[in-house]
Design a protein around this motif. Structure first.
Motif, PDB file in Angstrom:
ATOM      1  N   LYS A 176      65.614  45.261  66.691  1.00 35.68           N
ATOM      2  CA  LYS A 176      65.267  44.319  65.636  1.00 35.68           C
ATOM      3  C   LYS A 176      65.803  44.832  64.310  1.00 35.68           C
ATOM      4  CE  LYS A 176      60.974  42.827  67.893  1.00 35.68           C
ATOM      5  NZ  LYS A 176      59.510  42.724  67.756  1.00 35.68           N
ATOM      6  N   SER A 218      51.523  55.152  61.224  1.00 33.97           N
ATOM      7  CA  SER A 218      51.469  53.899  61.975  1.00 33.97           C
ATOM      8  C   SER A 218      52.632  52.984  61.596  1.00 33.97           C
ATOM      9  CB  SER A 218      50.135  53.202  61.714  1.00 33.97           C
ATOM     10  OG  SER A 218      50.086  51.954  62.370  1.00 33.97           O
ATOM     11  N   LYS A 219      52.931  52.890  60.286  1.00 28.07           N
ATOM     12  CA  LYS A 219      54.043  52.044  59.856  1.00 28.07           C
ATOM     13  C   LYS A 219      55.387  52.604  60.322  1.00 28.07           C
ATOM     14  CE  LYS A 219      51.690  50.149  55.797  1.00 28.07           C
ATOM     15  NZ  LYS A 219      51.716  50.013  54.317  1.00 28.07           N
ATOM     16  N   ASN A 225      59.703  51.535  66.602  1.00 30.60           N
ATOM     17  CA  ASN A 225      59.672  50.625  67.746  1.00 30.60           C
ATOM     18  C   ASN A 225      60.602  49.436  67.537  1.00 30.60           C
ATOM     19  OD1 ASN A 225      57.815  52.211  69.140  1.00 30.60           O
ATOM     20  ND2 ASN A 225      56.059  51.182  68.221  1.00 30.60           N
ATOM     21  N   ASP A 226      60.611  48.886  66.314  1.00 26.18           N
ATOM     22  CA  ASP A 226      61.505  47.763  66.025  1.00 26.18           C
ATOM     23  C   ASP A 226      62.970  48.173  66.155  1.00 26.18           C
ATOM     24  OD1 ASP A 226      59.329  46.166  65.567  1.00 26.18           O
ATOM     25  OD2 ASP A 226      59.347  46.425  63.385  1.00 26.18           O
ATOM     26  N   THR A 240      64.109  50.583  68.016  1.00 23.35           N
ATOM     27  CA  THR A 240      64.383  50.793  69.446  1.00 23.35           C
ATOM     28  C   THR A 240      64.577  49.464  70.162  1.00 23.35           C
ATOM     29  OG1 THR A 240      63.038  52.801  69.376  1.00 23.35           O
ATOM     30  CG2 THR A 240      63.516  51.871  71.535  1.00 23.35           C
ATOM     31  N   ASP A 241      63.817  48.431  69.746  1.00 26.61           N
ATOM     32  CA  ASP A 241      63.940  47.110  70.375  1.00 26.61           C
ATOM     33  C   ASP A 241      65.139  46.331  69.861  1.00 26.61           C
ATOM     34  OD1 ASP A 241      61.659  47.691  71.798  1.00 26.61           O
ATOM     35  OD2 ASP A 241      60.310  46.696  70.386  1.00 26.61           O
ATOM     36  N   LEU A 276      55.832  54.354  62.962  1.00 27.03           N
ATOM     37  CA  LEU A 276      55.909  54.101  64.395  1.00 27.03           C
ATOM     38  C   LEU A 276      56.344  52.661  64.666  1.00 27.03           C
ATOM     39  CD1 LEU A 276      55.447  55.181  67.243  1.00 27.03           C
ATOM     40  CD2 LEU A 276      53.049  54.480  67.061  1.00 27.03           C
ATOM     41  N   ASN A 277      55.804  51.711  63.884  1.00 28.26           N
ATOM     42  CA  ASN A 277      56.216  50.312  64.056  1.00 28.26           C
ATOM     43  C   ASN A 277      57.702  50.142  63.752  1.00 28.26           C
ATOM     44  OD1 ASN A 277      53.606  49.548  64.748  1.00 28.26           O
ATOM     45  ND2 ASN A 277      53.038  49.114  62.626  1.00 28.26           N
ATOM     46  N   ILE A 278      58.172  50.814  62.682  1.00 24.57           N
ATOM     47  CA  ILE A 278      59.596  50.722  62.339  1.00 24.57           C
ATOM     48  C   ILE A 278      60.451  51.309  63.445  1.00 24.57           C
ATOM     49  CG2 ILE A 278      61.342  51.541  60.714  1.00 24.57           C
ATOM     50  CD1 ILE A 278      59.197  51.402  58.522  1.00 24.57           C
TER      51      ILE A 278
END
Length: 331
Positions: free
Chosen positions: A171, A158-159, A165-166, A168-169, A161-163
């Protein structure tokens, strides 16, 4: 109603057969519990018996050699298992043997397995001896560990995946580097410049090494000054003489200026001679030449003071001069 002979015979046969079956059953049970065979006692301590009960089999190297006689709780963390072993096995089981608790198949009863030790010189066990034990990991513990591992893996995924996503965005620094083409190009150019600078520095170091290697330390002036202490002492003496000469020349010039001033302002033949303009101009030209030579000499001396080869000597002279002044100031 009186029973017939046939009925009495049937009853006797039934009782006899039942008695024989009972005796055989008792014998088999006794054989299983080692009631009718010579045996000896062997003990081992465990922290968890995993459902072991009295009457379960004891095996040595996969062979049934006895049964569990008693299970007793010594304290809150030690459980003693007393085993009854066939006496014929007393010479085969060594004191370094290890007892473990396992199951007879996947869903069978629990049993005690005695594993041979690694030292063939160990003495055989005796009646009432204790042997070492090893508690295997239970299936529940394995399942609990797997469950905890799965939970941690889920949190980690999960972590991650969040990284992802960030990034990719766009961030964070990494996301900016990945998505910002201008910054990526700037970083690429910076890396290229650093590479070029490194190459140029390397080439400069090679050139410097070549220059140093080309210096002949045996015949060149630098080599002589660095290696020959006698020549170095001579250079020091020459510099000292030059400095002394400079002081004397300055003193002479001062005296000469004083004499010329007296000639200009005094009376007599010298004054008469001084009134000659041509002579005066010649004398002034001579003085200018002398002063110019003195300035150049002072400039040469100053250059020698800053020269890497002679700078140390002048510093040494200055230190000695300061020491002499301090000695003169002390009463």
């Amino acid at each position: 109603m009186r029973k017939t002979v046939k009925e009495k015979l049937n009853l006797g046969v039934f009782v006899t057969v039942g008695l024989l079956i009972f005796i055989v059953a008792i014998y088999l049970i006794g054989q299983r519990q080692n009631l009718f065979a010579k045996s000896f006692s062997l003990n081992s301590n465990f922290t968890n018996v995993n459902g072991l009960i009295p009457g379960n089999n004891v095996r040595y190297s996969g062979i049934n050699v006895g049964t569990v006689k008693r299970i007793s709780m010594v304290n809150d963390s030690v459980i003693t298992v007393q085993m009854v072993i066939e006496e014929q096995m007393i010479h085969h089981i060594k004191t370094d043997a290890i007892a473990t608790i396992g199951s007879d198949g996947l869903v069978g009863n629990m049993i005690v397995n005695i594993l041979p030790g690694n030292n063939p010189l160990s003495p055989p066990v005796k009646d009432g001896d204790h042997i070492s034990s090893y508690t295997k990991i239970r299936t529940d513990d394995i399942l609990n560990t797997l469950s905890s591992t799965n939970e941690n893996a889920a949190l980690l995924i999960s972590k991650l995946l969040n990284i992802a996503n960030d990034i990719t965005d766009g961030k964070g620094t990494l996301g900016m580097l990945i998505n910002d083409t201008i910054m990526a190009q700037n970083l690429k150019e910076t890396t290229l410049y650093l590479k070029r600078t490194s190459i140029e520095a390397n080439n400069s170091m090679k050139d410097l090494n070549d220059m140093i290697n080309q210096i002949n330390l045996e015949t060149s002036v630098a080599g002589v000054l660095l290696n020959d202490s006698v020549q170095g002492q001579k250079i020091k003496q020459i510099i000292a003489n030059l400095e002394t000469t400079s002081v004397e020349i300055k003193s002479t010039l001062d005296q000469l200026n004083s004499t010329i001033e007296q000639i200009r302002t005094g009376d007599g033949a010298i004054n008469y001679l001084s009134t000659d303009k041509a002579l005066v101009e010649q004398l002034e030209s001579i003085m200018e030449n002398i002063e110019e030579g003195t300035d150049k000499f002072n400039q040469n001396m100053e250059a020698l003071k800053h020269n890497p080869l002679t700078r140390g000597y002048f510093r040494k002279l200055e230190k000695e001069a300061r020491k002499q002044e301090k000695k003169q100031e002390v009463p």
